[in-house]
Design an enzyme around this catalytic site. Structure first.
Site, PDB file in Angstrom:
ATOM      1  N   SER A 145       1.862   0.496  -2.929  1.00  0.00           N
ATOM      2  CA  SER A 145       0.997  -0.516  -3.528  1.00  0.00           C
ATOM      3  C   SER A 145       1.128  -0.443  -5.041  1.00  0.00           C
ATOM      4  O   SER A 145       1.417   0.621  -5.595  1.00  0.00           O
ATOM      5  CB  SER A 145      -0.471  -0.267  -3.133  1.00  0.00           C
ATOM      6  OG  SER A 145      -1.350  -1.053  -3.914  1.00  0.00           O
ATOM      7  N   TYR A 158      -7.580   4.995  -2.952  1.00  0.00           N
ATOM      8  CA  TYR A 158      -6.359   4.483  -2.335  1.00  0.00           C
ATOM      9  C   TYR A 158      -5.165   4.651  -3.274  1.00  0.00           C
ATOM     10  O   TYR A 158      -4.086   5.068  -2.859  1.00  0.00           O
ATOM     11  CB  TYR A 158      -6.550   3.007  -1.982  1.00  0.00           C
ATOM     12  CG  TYR A 158      -5.361   2.371  -1.295  1.00  0.00           C
ATOM     13  CD1 TYR A 158      -4.993   2.735  -0.008  1.00  0.00           C
ATOM     14  CD2 TYR A 158      -4.615   1.375  -1.939  1.00  0.00           C
ATOM     15  CE1 TYR A 158      -3.915   2.142   0.629  1.00  0.00           C
ATOM     16  CE2 TYR A 158      -3.531   0.781  -1.309  1.00  0.00           C
ATOM     17  CZ  TYR A 158      -3.187   1.162  -0.025  1.00  0.00           C
ATOM     18  OH  TYR A 158      -2.119   0.573   0.599  1.00  0.00           O
TER      19      TYR A 158
END
Length: 240
Positions: A145, A158
Site C-alpha cells: 500500500s 496498517y
C-alpha cells in the site's frame, strides 16, 4: 503471446476468496496456471474455484487461517506432497485493522495485524522457499500500500505493517537473487474497488476507483513479461 502463456505453472494466491486475490487467481488460471487458492472463507474459495473451472481452468482450494500456529507449515507439507515445486507465490492476504491515531492503538489489535501482515508472510516465505527453489523460475509478488512509503495520519497501524512487509520481502529477494532463480516484486495496487477499500473509505463511490480485474491483469502481464529482482510498481487505472 501464446494462448496459455502460464501453462504448467503452479501458482498459490493468498486471500483468494475475494477482491484482488480472487480476480488475480481467475486471471492466472485463464493464462494457464493451476491455481492453489487459500483463504479463511471456504465458501468464497469455492465460488472462485467454480468460476475458474467454468472458464476452463484448474484450481485447488486450501482453506486456512494464517494466524493459527503451525497452519502454514502444515499447508506447505500438504502441498509439497502433491507438487514438487511452486512457480508463483502471490502474497495478497492482509488485514486493515482499525484506522485511528497512533496514541489510541490497541496493542492486542496491533499484534493481530502484525501477525497476519508480517509474521505470516515471513512464515510463508520460509515454508515455500524450498518449492520455489525447485521451480525453473520461482516468482514471488507481494501486494503493498502507498501508506508503507508515504505515512498518513490515522493509518499508522496498517502502514507500519505494510512497511515491515516490504522490508521483509525485499530482504528475502536480495538473499535469493544470486543463489537461485527466484525473483521478487512488490506491487502497490493503488485505489481499487475492494471490501478493504470500502471499510477505509465508507463514503466513497465504488465506481470512482478501478475494479480488481485491472490489478489482476497487470500482475499477470508482469509474470508473462517477467521482471528483474526487486521490481516495484504502482498500478494506475487504465479504464475511464
Amino acid at each position: 503471446m501464446t494462448d496459455k502463456p502460464l501453462a504448467n505453472r503452479i501458482a498459490l494466491v493468498t486471500g483468494a476468496s475475494r477482491g484482488i486475490g480472487a480476480a488475480t487467481a481467475r486471471a492466472l488460471a485463464a493464462a494457464g496456471a493451476h491455481m492453489i487458492l487459500t483463504g479463511r472463507t471456504t465458501g468464497g474459495l469455492e465460488e472462485v474455484e467454480d468460476a475458474i473451472h467454468a472458464d476452463g481452468g484448474t484450481a485447488t482450494i486450501a482453506p486456512i487461517d494464517f494466524t493459527e500456529p503451525d497452519s502454514i507449515a502444515r499447508l506447505a507439507v500438504a502441498l509439497g506432497g502433491r507438487w514438487d515445486r511452486l512457480d508463483i507465490l502471490l502474497l495478497n492476504a492482509a488485514t486493515l485493522g482499525t484506522l485511528g491515531a497512533v496514541s489510541t492503538i490497541d496493542p492486542k489489535e496491533l499484534a493481530r495485524v502484525m501477525t497476519l501482515n508480517v509474521s505470516a508472510q515471513a512464515s510463508l516465505l520460509a515454508a515455500f522457499d524450498p518449492m520455489l527453489r525447485r521451480a525453473p523460475a520461482g516468482r514471488v509478488i507481494g501486494l503493498t500500500s502507498a501508506v508503507a512509503q508515504s505515512p498518513r495520519a490515522y493509518w499508522g497501524e496498517y502502514g507500519a505493517s505494510k512497511a515491515a512487509f516490504e522490508v521483509l520481502l525485499r530482504c528475502y529477494g536480495a538473499e535469493v537473487a544470486n543463489i537461485s532463480k527466484i525473483r521478487t516484486a512488490i506491487v502497490d495496487p493503488g485505489a481499487t474497488r475492494t471490501a478493504m477499500r470500502a471499510r477505509a473509505y465508507p463514503g466513497e463511490d465504488p465506481a470512482s476507483v478501478k475494479p480488481p480485474e485491472e490489478v489482476a491483469a497487470r500482475i499477470v502481464r508482469l509474470l508473462i513479461d517477467d521482471f528483474d529482482a526487486g521490481h516495484f510498481e504502482r498500478v494506475e487505472a487504465v479504464s475511464a
